[in-house]
Design an enzyme around this catalytic site. Structure first.
Site: not given
Ligand code: GAR
Length: 195
Positions: A14, A16, A113, A147, A178
């Site tokens: 966690g 992020n 990602h 996807g 990130e």
């Protein structure tokens, strides 16, 4: 403009989620995290949310190891709609999102990602970058579609790969990027969605 309301889904540490929380606390992101949900009962992201006094819940995936069953997605959608979330932020959530949740939040589910998509989708993208021998990788915030890491890109940040890097050092450098990128991307969407 009012604060954008965020629902966060995560399966792991966690960090992020923490970066979004910290950006809000520092006054750099005009947002409110309204709910944190995890498919892993002992995930650290839930401990962090609890420490911050943010509502949190465990997602019951009916014993499936990696599948995200439709019933669970419908239940997450209902919970998140109930909180008034404007945007669902995946933060290290390791199950594939499908129609029930995407239909409840059209163009309002985003993911971070650890690669410059479309390069290295899927698991351990930093290791994929090392194996491919590239000198540059990075991170991507993108809209989620059905996807695997394929939705339209919102923002990216590049990260150098150093000769002495191993999986840990490279992932750490990508994560630092990130933690800058995710709050920036949410702020961009705040203007797009509420502006
Ligand atoms: C992050 O590096 C994120 O990009 C990655 O998992 C990590 C979660 O860390 N996500 C994916 O690989 C999704 N395909 P965190 O729990 O500390 O935020």
């Amino acid at each position: 403009m009012r604060k954008i309301r965020l629902g966060v889904l995560g399966s792991g540490s966690g960090s992020n989620y923490q970066a979004l929380h910290d950006a809000i606390s520092r006054g750099e992101l005009d947002a409110e995290i309204v709910m944190v949900m995890s498919d892993i009962p002992q995930a650290r992201i839930l401990d962090r949310a609890q420490a911050h006094g943010i509502p949190q819940a465990v997602i019951d995936c009916c014993g499936f190891a990696s599948k995200f069953p439709e019933s669970a997605q419908r239940s997450v959608a209902q919970t998140m709609l109930g909180t008034g979330a404007d945007l669902i932020c995946l933060a290290g959530f390791m199950r594939l999102i499908k129609r029930p949740l995407l239909d409840a939040f059209p163009q309002r589910v985003i993911n971070i990602h650890p690669s410059l998509l479309p390069a290295f989708p899927g698991l351990a993208a930093w290791q994929q970058a090392l194996d491919a021998g590239v000198t540059e990788t990075g991170c991507t915030v993108h809209y989620v579609d059905e996807g695997m890491d394929t939705g339209p890109i919102i923002l990216q940040e590049k990260v150098p790969v150093l000769r002495e890097d191993d999986a840990h050092s490279l992932h750490q450098r990508i994560q630092q990027a990130e933690h800058r990128l995710y709050p920036r991307a949410v702020d961009l969407l705040r203007v797009r969605l509420l502006g």
